[in-house]
Design a protein around this motif. Structure first.
Motif, PDB file in Angstrom:
ATOM      1  N   GLU A   7      -6.772  -7.323  12.066  1.00 21.70           N
ATOM      2  CA  GLU A   7      -6.412  -6.504  13.216  1.00 21.70           C
ATOM      3  C   GLU A   7      -7.429  -5.373  13.332  1.00 21.70           C
ATOM      4  OE1 GLU A   7      -2.874  -4.272  12.608  1.00 21.70           O
ATOM      5  OE2 GLU A   7      -2.633  -3.780  14.720  1.00 21.70           O
ATOM      6  N   GLU A   8      -8.126  -5.313  14.442  1.00 21.19           N
ATOM      7  CA  GLU A   8      -9.126  -4.259  14.697  1.00 21.19           C
ATOM      8  C   GLU A   8      -9.936  -3.944  13.430  1.00 21.19           C
ATOM      9  OE1 GLU A   8      -9.939  -3.151  17.491  1.00 21.19           O
ATOM     10  OE2 GLU A   8      -8.235  -3.097  18.847  1.00 21.19           O
ATOM     11  N   THR A  60      -8.538  -7.994  18.427  1.00 13.10           N
ATOM     12  CA  THR A  60      -9.162  -6.716  18.749  1.00 13.10           C
ATOM     13  C   THR A  60      -9.018  -6.413  20.231  1.00 13.10           C
ATOM     14  OG1 THR A  60     -11.247  -5.511  18.744  1.00 13.10           O
ATOM     15  CG2 THR A  60     -11.393  -7.868  18.985  1.00 13.10           C
ATOM     16  N   GLN A  86     -12.464  -0.798  13.435  1.00 11.84           N
ATOM     17  CA  GLN A  86     -12.164   0.466  14.095  1.00 11.84           C
ATOM     18  C   GLN A  86     -12.393   1.642  13.145  1.00 11.84           C
ATOM     19  OE1 GLN A  86      -8.184   2.027  15.727  1.00 11.84           O
ATOM     20  NE2 GLN A  86      -8.942   0.619  17.246  1.00 11.84           N
ATOM     21  N   LYS A 106     -10.641   1.582   3.694  1.00 10.66           N
ATOM     22  CA  LYS A 106     -10.554   0.288   4.376  1.00 10.66           C
ATOM     23  C   LYS A 106     -11.232  -0.788   3.539  1.00 10.66           C
ATOM     24  CE  LYS A 106      -9.058  -0.439   8.096  1.00 10.66           C
ATOM     25  NZ  LYS A 106      -7.660  -0.814   8.421  1.00 10.66           N
ATOM     26  N   LEU A 161      -4.542  -2.902  10.722  1.00  5.10           N
ATOM     27  CA  LEU A 161      -5.220  -1.664  11.095  1.00  5.10           C
ATOM     28  C   LEU A 161      -4.640  -0.492  10.304  1.00  5.10           C
ATOM     29  CD1 LEU A 161      -7.116  -0.106  12.908  1.00  5.10           C
ATOM     30  CD2 LEU A 161      -5.376  -0.106  14.675  1.00  5.10           C
ATOM     31  N   ARG A 162      -3.315  -0.465  10.236  1.00  4.48           N
ATOM     32  CA  ARG A 162      -2.660   0.628   9.508  1.00  4.48           C
ATOM     33  C   ARG A 162      -2.035   0.061   8.250  1.00  4.48           C
ATOM     34  NH1 ARG A 162       0.200   4.914  10.704  1.00  4.48           N
ATOM     35  NH2 ARG A 162       2.077   3.755  10.324  1.00  4.48           N
TER      36      ARG A 162
END
Lengths: 235, 352
Positions: free
Chosen positions: B158-159, B190, B162, B140, B87-88
């Motif tokens: 991961e997610e 998620t 989002q 992304k 995600l990050r």
């Protein structure tokens, strides 16, 4: 996992592009050059002045740039991606050190050129400069592992710059304060001592003690780096 | 106390590219994060694990090898590195998109074509732009391109959707389909059931009570017939009764006018009314509510959702079999719409 020059080279090229576009850090490269040009024009022709430039190159380019390169990967969260790639830590640090090394040597050369420093024995001075830059890059790696961001690295590199470039003035006070004798063993003072000897016609045999002291500093810094690295990685 | 005593991630032979959780359990601070569960993800499968953030983070740490399972093990092919889509994730923002991909190409010694990957993530027109000039969704997609260049057998995401814009979500779905058809194993972690519903064929909820499959609807023609029958009956009988829908907030009972409700969702048997971005638990079942709300222009768009048709702004077609309804509320909530219901909806809209 085998050591691959391809990956080191990939990291070197990536960091070079990244570095050249990061004006906030790459500007420091010009500082020693400007100073050297000014000294050259002023006609300052002492070994002290020449080596103040070269030592500043080491601290600014070798240590600071290396420190920033590592700290930025940590700050921007890109280090995890690199760690998950086939590149080993040695290759990652190798690629970065290669960039700082090339930069340091190139800038040191131009500093000498601009300040019109012509050593009597190029081979000895070149050896000493290469060993010193390896030491300063090791120091940069060590600080880079400790610093968490580029901002932090520019702060913790300040004492390094202070000690390793201004240190050469301190020698004047040694007679007054004997405690300061310890300063004589700093790698930058050793480098100046070595250069002075070379100017008076010394050969490799005469400066071996200076080279040895710089080499000891280098070994110590790299051992410290490995220790810090292992500790950080466990966290 | 952490219980690290055995090597829990076991890398097995090269024969298949699946991923297996065997009796995996994790305890943290003397509390069970998730109890023993078994899960096998085979190649070409897209599996979603819905969990809270703690479980998700711990699972990622375990897969990264930063911590160990308390019990059990995870098995996967030893030759393959896992591909992580976090995600990050940071990018080298001063490099251009193409340079950044070239770097990853070299470092992974990949044999994927950079041009093809750029085309897949639809960043061709931006390939010479610096990454810092891109929008979040485009960044992304650069990240997605990196993982495609890495080309692992197992993808851990991961997610993944989002904060993505709609275009990027579509691209993401196409990439998932492409990966699944090239025998990749995909695990999506998620917290959002909706995004899990949109992307995968197998969905599980993982929490301290264990691993539970989330039923995907298998609706038969009978079902929908019955419903249209109901609709008629309701319209005829239209009883004069209290038209507010009660919900419970703490100890109070709050009444909602049907037109206020954006949509109703059922999570593990509990129904929730959604109104202006807030959700309120309701005592009725979805079936009861469906019956009561039909006259007000509500529509059962999914096994676990009822939507207020007045609030629907867009119907998005992801693929031929997956649709979403985007509402006109403050959050632009998106609600899954099932395939069988799509035809019903078209009928109601007079599109047939």
């Amino acid at each position: 996992m085998t050591f691959s020059w391809k990956r080191v080279n990939a990291i070197f090229q990536k960091d070079f592009k990244d570095f050249s576009r990061n004006l906030a850090v790459s500007i420091v490269v010009f500082l020693p050059l400007i100073l050297a040009a000014v000294y050259g024009r002023m006609g300052l022709d002492t070994i002290q002045a020449h080596f103040m430039n070269i030592n500043m190159t080491f601290a600014m380019v070798g240590t600071y740039v290396q420190c920033c390169l590592i700290a930025e990967e940590k700050e921007k969260n890109t280090l995890r991606g690199l760690m998950l790639s086939p590149a080993s830590t040695l290759e990652i640090l190798g690629g970065k050190s290669l960039l700082s090394f090339v930069l340091t040597i190139v800038i040191a050369f131009f500093c000498a050129y601009l300040s019109e420093y012509r050593p009597a024995n190029i081979a000895i001075i070149a050896t000493a400069i290469v060993i010193s830059s390896v030491f300063f890059i090791g120091l940069g790696t060590l600080l880079g592992l400790i610093a968490k961001s580029v901002m932090e690295s520019s702060v913790i590199v300040l004492p390094v710059i202070a000690v390793f470039t201004m240190g050469s003035f301190v020698t004047v006070w040694i007679e007054k304060y004997p405690v300061l004798q310890i300063v004589e063993y700093l790698p930058n003072i050793q480098l100046i001592d070595l250069a002075t000897k070379v100017e008076s016609g010394a050969g490799f045999g005469d400066v071996i003690s200076n080279l040895a002291i710089i080499l000891i500093w280098t070994v110590v810094v790299y051992i410290l780096t490995v220790v810090v690295y292992k500790k950080r990685m466990v966290d | 106390m952490f219980l690290y005593n055995r090597v829990k991630i076991e890398r097995i032979g090269v024969f298949y590219m699946s991923m297996k959780f065997v009796l995996a359990e994790k305890q943290m601070n003397d509390a069970i994060l998730f109890p023993e569960f078994n899960l096998t993800i085979n190649e070409s499968e897209i599996v979603s694990l819905c969990s809270n953030v703690n479980v998700r983070e711990q699972l990622l740490f375990i897969l990264l090898g930063k911590t160990n399972l308390s019990k059990g093990k995870i098995e996967f092919d030893s030759e393959q590195k896992l591909g992580f889509y976090f995600l990050r994730e940071g990018e080298y923002e001063r490099l251009t998109v193409k340079e950044s991909l070239q770097f990853f190409h070299r470092i992974h010694q990949s044999d994927q074509s950079i041009e093809e990957v750029l085309q897949t993530v639809q960043l061709e027109s931006k390939k010479n732009k610096r990454i810092k000039e891109l929008s979040y969704s485009e960044k992304k997609r650069v990240q997605l391109a990196h993982i495609l260049i890495q080309n692992p057998a197992i993808y851990i995401m991961e997610e993944p959707d989002q904060n993505l814009d709609i275009e990027s979500k579509k691209i993401f779905i196409n990439i998932l389909k492409m990966l699944s058809s090239s025998q990749k194993t995909i695990l999506i972690l998620t917290g959002q059931v909706e995004s899990a519903l949109a992307y995968s064929d197998q969905i599980y909820r993982l929490d301290e009570k264990g691993l539970h499959p989330i039923q995907l609807e298998v609706e038969t023609q009978n079902d929908s017939n019955k419903k249209t029958g109901n609709e008629h009956k309701d319209k005829i009988v239209q009883p004069i009764r209290f038209e507010k829908i009660p919900t419970k907030v703490n100890e109070k009972i709050v009444l909602f006018d049907p037109p206020e409700i954006d949509y109703i969702e059922s999570i593990e048997g509990q129904t929730f009314l959604h109104n202006k971005g807030e959700s309120f638990p309701c005592a009725f079942t979805l079936n009861d509510l469906e019956e009561r709300l039909l006259p007000f222009g509500f529509f059962r768009c999914h096994r676990s959702y009822i939507v207020n048709l007045q609030k629907v702004r867009e119907v998005i077609t992801w693929t031929r079999n997956s649709y979403s309804l985007v509402l006109d509320d403050t959050e632009k909530s998106s609600i899954p719409l099932s395939k069988t219901k799509m035809t019903d909806l078209k009928g109601m809209l007079g599109l047939k």
